[in-house]
Design a protein around this motif. Structure first.
Motif, short mmCIF file in Angstrom:
data_model
loop_
_atom_site.label_atom_id
_atom_site.label_comp_id
_atom_site.label_asym_id
_atom_site.label_seq_id
_atom_site.Cartn_x
_atom_site.Cartn_y
_atom_site.Cartn_z
N CYS A 50 -46.62 57.16 52.57
CA CYS A 50 -45.79 56.44 51.61
C CYS A 50 -46.65 55.42 50.89
N CYS A 51 -46.66 55.46 49.57
CA CYS A 51 -47.45 54.48 48.82
C CYS A 51 -46.73 54.13 47.53
N THR A 52 -47.14 53.01 46.96
CA THR A 52 -46.57 52.56 45.69
C THR A 52 -47.29 53.23 44.52
N GLU A 53 -46.67 53.18 43.36
CA GLU A 53 -47.31 53.72 42.16
C GLU A 53 -48.58 52.95 41.85
N ALA A 54 -48.56 51.66 42.05
CA ALA A 54 -49.75 50.84 41.78
C ALA A 54 -50.89 51.25 42.69
N TRP A 55 -50.58 51.50 43.98
CA TRP A 55 -51.64 51.93 44.91
C TRP A 55 -52.19 53.29 44.47
N GLN A 56 -51.33 54.22 44.12
CA GLN A 56 -51.77 55.55 43.70
C GLN A 56 -52.71 55.46 42.50
N ALA A 57 -52.38 54.60 41.54
CA ALA A 57 -53.21 54.46 40.35
C ALA A 57 -54.58 53.89 40.67
N GLN A 58 -54.65 53.04 41.67
CA GLN A 58 -55.91 52.38 42.02
C GLN A 58 -56.78 53.24 42.93
N HIS A 59 -56.20 54.26 43.57
CA HIS A 59 -56.94 55.05 44.55
C HIS A 59 -56.76 56.54 44.28
N ALA A 60 -57.10 56.94 43.07
CA ALA A 60 -56.88 58.33 42.66
C ALA A 60 -57.63 59.34 43.53
N GLN A 61 -58.88 59.01 43.90
CA GLN A 61 -59.67 59.95 44.69
C GLN A 61 -59.08 60.11 46.10
N LEU A 62 -58.72 59.00 46.72
CA LEU A 62 -58.11 59.07 48.06
C LEU A 62 -56.75 59.78 47.98
N TRP A 63 -56.02 59.57 46.92
CA TRP A 63 -54.74 60.25 46.74
C TRP A 63 -54.93 61.76 46.75
N GLN A 64 -55.98 62.23 46.10
CA GLN A 64 -56.27 63.67 46.10
C GLN A 64 -56.55 64.18 47.51
N GLN A 65 -57.32 63.40 48.29
CA GLN A 65 -57.58 63.78 49.68
C GLN A 65 -56.28 63.86 50.47
N LEU A 66 -55.42 62.90 50.25
CA LEU A 66 -54.16 62.85 51.00
C LEU A 66 -53.26 64.03 50.65
N GLN A 67 -53.33 64.48 49.42
CA GLN A 67 -52.53 65.64 49.02
C GLN A 67 -52.96 66.88 49.81
N ALA A 68 -54.21 66.95 50.17
CA ALA A 68 -54.74 68.11 50.88
C ALA A 68 -54.53 68.04 52.39
N ARG A 69 -54.32 66.84 52.94
CA ARG A 69 -54.28 66.72 54.40
C ARG A 69 -52.99 66.08 54.92
N SER A 70 -51.98 65.93 54.08
CA SER A 70 -50.73 65.31 54.51
C SER A 70 -49.58 66.29 54.35
N GLN A 71 -48.65 66.26 55.28
CA GLN A 71 -47.50 67.16 55.19
C GLN A 71 -46.48 66.69 54.16
N ARG A 72 -46.39 65.37 54.00
CA ARG A 72 -45.39 64.83 53.07
C ARG A 72 -45.93 63.56 52.42
N LEU A 73 -45.88 63.50 51.11
CA LEU A 73 -46.28 62.31 50.36
C LEU A 73 -45.10 61.81 49.57
N GLU A 74 -44.88 60.51 49.61
CA GLU A 74 -43.76 59.92 48.90
C GLU A 74 -44.22 58.68 48.14
N LEU A 75 -43.85 58.60 46.87
CA LEU A 75 -43.99 57.35 46.13
C LEU A 75 -42.79 56.49 46.46
N VAL A 76 -43.06 55.23 46.81
CA VAL A 76 -41.98 54.34 47.22
C VAL A 76 -42.13 53.00 46.51
N SER A 77 -41.09 52.23 46.52
CA SER A 77 -41.13 50.91 45.90
C SER A 77 -41.89 49.94 46.80
N PRO A 78 -42.41 48.85 46.23
CA PRO A 78 -43.07 47.84 47.07
C PRO A 78 -42.17 47.31 48.18
#
Length: 258
Positions: A50-78
């Motif tokens: 679970c991460c915020t939109e702001a975190w996703q924007a700041q960590h694009a490369q890690l977000w890509q890794q997480l897409q490959a190794r996580s069963q469920r990803l959710e954008l959530v509010s702060p």
């Protein structure tokens, strides 16, 4: 985007603040970018991220890794991240993973044995220090604080994922087995006449550390081959257990590096 604190996923993750729930669900929480990065670096599968939109924007490369190794990803509010996390000001990401440390651990060269450690900050610090000093692992009594307590993970500064750790159902049995394999057992005792730097740590060694208030139990203390003291100035009763462990571990590292 998840914004409701009443969402079933949010409720389920919030329950992982409690040790009882972590045991029942067989899950634990990873809070913050650094711990998530370390989990990815060692290949630990993540169940939910679970991460915020702001975190996703700041960590694009890690977000890509997480897409490959996580069963469920959710954008959530702060607000949702703050509800899930145990920290006051989380940095925007929280994840869950399956508990992984229940396997027995055999130490045969240089390790740390901990009995009834209760403070998660102390345990996390000792994990970090043991890894830095080159210990092969930590063996922990079953009545100690949970290894996957969120404060333990944070205090370990990511070394939680890299240092072998095990929960012992009987420290006495494990220590006796280590003695049979030729390991010397070293315990700190305030009344000992030998200082900790006088022990030969070049030999295969297990360092025993006990509870923050009560110290080692008489049962384990009696198994030690060497009792040592850490000298302190007059009027000082004792050192914090994590500091004492650090001194012992680094004296061993110093001797083994020569």
């Amino acid at each position: 985007m998840l914004t409701s604190l009443q969402n079933p996923l949010v409720k389920q993750l919030r329950k992982l603040h409690r040790a009882k729930e972590r045991r029942e669900q067989q899950l634990f929480l990873l809070e913050g970018t650094h711990l998530v990065e370390e989990a990815c670096a060692v290949g630990l599968p993540l169940l939910t991220v679970c991460c915020t939109e702001a975190w996703q924007a700041q960590h694009a490369q890690l977000w890509q890794q997480l897409q490959a190794r996580s069963q469920r990803l959710e954008l959530v509010s702060p607000e949702v991240v703050r509800a899930i996390a145990t920290t006051v000001e989380p940095d925007g990401i929280v994840a869950s993973a399956e508990r992984i440390y229940s396997e027995p651990l055999a130490l045969n060269n240089f390790g740390l044995v901990l009995e009834t450690i209760q403070d998660p900050g102390n345990l996390g610090t000792m994990i970090r220090t043991a890894a830095a000093a080159g210990a092969e692992g930590i063996l922990l009594s079953a009545d100690s604080v949970d290894l996957d307590n969120p404060k333990v993970l944070r205090a370990s500064a990511g070394q939680w994922f890299r240092l072998p750790m095990g929960i012992s159902s009987s420290l006495k049995t494990d220590i006796l087995d280590a003695k049979k394999q030729g390991m010397q057992i070293i315990a700190t005792v305030p009344t000992a006449t030998q200082t900790y730097w006088e022990v030969d740590f070049k030999k295969p060694s297990l360092i025993l550390m006990g509870n923050e208030g009560a110290g080692l139990s008489p049962q384990l203390n009696a198994l030690a081959d060497a009792h040592v003291t850490i000298p302190v100035s007059p009027g000082v009763e004792s050192l914090n257990v994590a500091i004492a462990a650090a001194l012992m571990l680094y004296e061993a590292k110093r001797q083994r590096s020569r």
